[in-house]
Design an enzyme around this catalytic site. Structure first.
Site, PDB file in Angstrom:
ATOM      1  N   LYS A 139      -2.569  -2.037  -3.125  1.00 30.19           N
ATOM      2  CA  LYS A 139      -3.615  -1.208  -2.515  1.00 30.19           C
ATOM      3  C   LYS A 139      -3.267   0.261  -2.752  1.00 30.19           C
ATOM      4  O   LYS A 139      -2.565   0.885  -1.954  1.00 30.19           O
ATOM      5  CB  LYS A 139      -3.713  -1.517  -1.014  1.00 30.19           C
ATOM      6  CG  LYS A 139      -4.732  -0.653  -0.272  1.00 30.19           C
ATOM      7  CD  LYS A 139      -5.115  -1.253   1.064  1.00 30.19           C
ATOM      8  CE  LYS A 139      -5.991  -0.317   1.878  1.00 30.19           C
ATOM      9  NZ  LYS A 139      -6.573  -0.924   3.058  1.00 30.19           N
ATOM     10  N   GLU A 196       0.822  -1.219   0.000  1.00 34.14           N
ATOM     11  CA  GLU A 196       0.000   0.000   0.000  1.00 34.14           C
ATOM     12  C   GLU A 196       0.853   1.266   0.000  1.00 34.14           C
ATOM     13  O   GLU A 196       1.310   1.718   1.047  1.00 34.14           O
ATOM     14  CB  GLU A 196      -0.929   0.014   1.226  1.00 34.14           C
ATOM     15  CG  GLU A 196      -1.814   1.255   1.264  1.00 34.14           C
ATOM     16  CD  GLU A 196      -2.745   1.311   2.475  1.00 34.14           C
ATOM     17  OE1 GLU A 196      -2.588   0.484   3.388  1.00 34.14           O
ATOM     18  OE2 GLU A 196      -3.616   2.192   2.491  1.00 34.14           O
TER      19      GLU A 196
HETATM   20  P1  13P Z   1      -9.415   4.108   4.363  1.00 33.64           P
HETATM   21  O1  13P Z   1     -10.272   3.313   3.422  1.00 33.64           O
HETATM   22  O2  13P Z   1     -10.182   4.699   5.504  1.00 33.64           O
HETATM   23  O3  13P Z   1      -8.545   5.082   3.643  1.00 33.64           O
HETATM   24  O4  13P Z   1      -8.416   3.090   5.039  1.00 33.64           O
HETATM   25  C1  13P Z   1      -7.818   2.137   4.267  1.00 33.64           C
HETATM   26  C2  13P Z   1      -6.584   1.712   4.899  1.00 33.64           C
HETATM   27  O5  13P Z   1      -6.444   0.574   5.265  1.00 33.64           O
HETATM   28  C3  13P Z   1      -5.512   2.679   5.077  1.00 33.64           C
HETATM   29  O6  13P Z   1      -4.326   2.010   5.385  1.00 33.64           O
END
Ligand code: 13P
Length: 344
Positions: A219, A177
């Site tokens: 992600k 991510e």
């Molecule tokens: P949000 O969907 O609230 O942005 O959170 C996703 C997430 O896991 C951030 O690390």
């Protein structure tokens, strides 16, 4: 042999139009959200809230995997069942956030580097014993004057790659991510340019660290103007920019992309995901799904308010939000469903 395990896990997570629920807020973040909703910020309230989520009837219809926080995976429901076991029994694969948070990067004002590599091999082994089959590591990239720097991008994408290597070694699917934050007054084009740069750097580093791209989940953020920018692009513009950016930067061998919601409203996040899948279905080489936290949880948290008497209603809202996002994941969502009593 691990390679096949990784692929099988990913296919299971996203089977039948499902996506992921992020419920891995650190204690600090969870407490901040509790404070805003007037909920006491205690370990027991966090436990109750996570119990509310994992025991929501029918959640498995739209959620294939849930990302937990370390505190939660060590907690049990009031009946003494570990949270991960409740999920597993419902057919939802338990995952875990393993990074230790984004910390200020020395000599790089306003930029952050995510920590947590020390001892990660041992932590992953312990989580695996607890039933975990996928993990998450979040890097944070901020857009502002003169940032992000290439040093910040390189350090974070390298850390993401080292984390991904340790996960794959352990037979755990890494969710990778690299979040380009929505906070700021940047334009959609600036978000596009930075997201493209970050993703290209990421895939270069993943290659350098010998990561099997068929065994990761990406992600990313959607490509969207900063929250402080007065110009708001429409749903189709965001979808087009996001798809073009991903097509330019993400290899087709990656099996699945699962967006974060990043502070978008639940409706906007669903509408954007829907437009991406509906308008570009034939162009997308990957599964394009969701891994939302706020865009699934927030309405339920606001309704719950920490009160036992609100649990059932909050679970209904959570169930419904997850169903709506799952419809968007297939390009079947429309805003009329938000009000329809027939849609659940
Ligand atoms: P949000 O969907 O609230 O942005 O959170 C996703 C997430 O896991 C951030 O690390």
């Amino acid at each position: 042999m691990n390679q096949q395990i990784l692929k099988d896990t990913i296919m299971q997570l996203f089977a039948n139009g499902k996506g992921l629920l992020a419920m891995d807020e650190s204690n600090g973040t969870c407490n901040k959200r509790f404070a805003a909703a007037g909920i006491p910020q205690t370990i027991e309230m966090r436990r109750k809230y996570r119990e509310l989520i994992v025991t929501t009837p029918g959640l498995n219809e739209s959620i294939g995997g849930a990302i937990l926080y370390d505190e939660t995976i060590r907690q049990q429901t009031k009946d003494g069942i570990p949270m991960a076991d409740v999920l597993e029994k419902a057919g939802i694969i338990p995952g875990i956030k393993v990074d230790m948070g984004a910390k200020p990067m020395a000599f790089f004002p306003c930029e952050k580097i995510t920590e947590g590599l020390d001892g990660l091999r041992e932590r992953l082994a312990e989580y695996k014993q607890m039933g975990v089959r996928f993990a998450k590591w979040r890097a944070v990239i901020k857009i502002c004057t003169h940032i992000p720097t290439s040093s910040c991008i390189q350090a974070n994408t390298q850390a993401l790659s080292r984390y991904a290597a340790l996960c794959q070694e352990a037979g755990i699917v890494p969710i990778v991510e690299p979040e380009v934050l929505m906070a700021g007054n940047h334009t959609l084009q600036q978000c596009y340019d930075v997201t493209e740069e970050v993703l290209k750097a990421l895939f270069y580093q993943l290659y350098q660290f010998r990561i099997n791209l068929e065994g990761i989940i990406l992600k990313p953020n959607m490509v969207i103007a900063g929250t402080e920018n007065a110009t708001r692009n429409n749903i189709d513009e965001v979808a087009r920019a996001t798809v073009n950016c991903l097509l330019a930067s993400v290899p087709a061998t990656v099996p699945a992309i699962a967006f974060l919601s990043g502070g978008q409203s639940p409706k906007d996040a669903a509408a954007h995901l829907n437009a991406i899948n509906k308008n570009y279905k034939s162009h997308l080489p990957w599964i394009v799904s969701f891994s939302f936290a706020r865009a699934i949880q927030q309405p339920a948290l606001d309704l719950w308010k920490g009160q036992e008497t609100n649990v059932e209603e909050a679970q209904k809202i959570l169930y419904r939000r997850a169903k709506l996002v799952a419809a968007a994941r297939l390009g079947d969502y429309d805003t009329g469903m938000e009000k329809s009593v027939h849609f659940i």
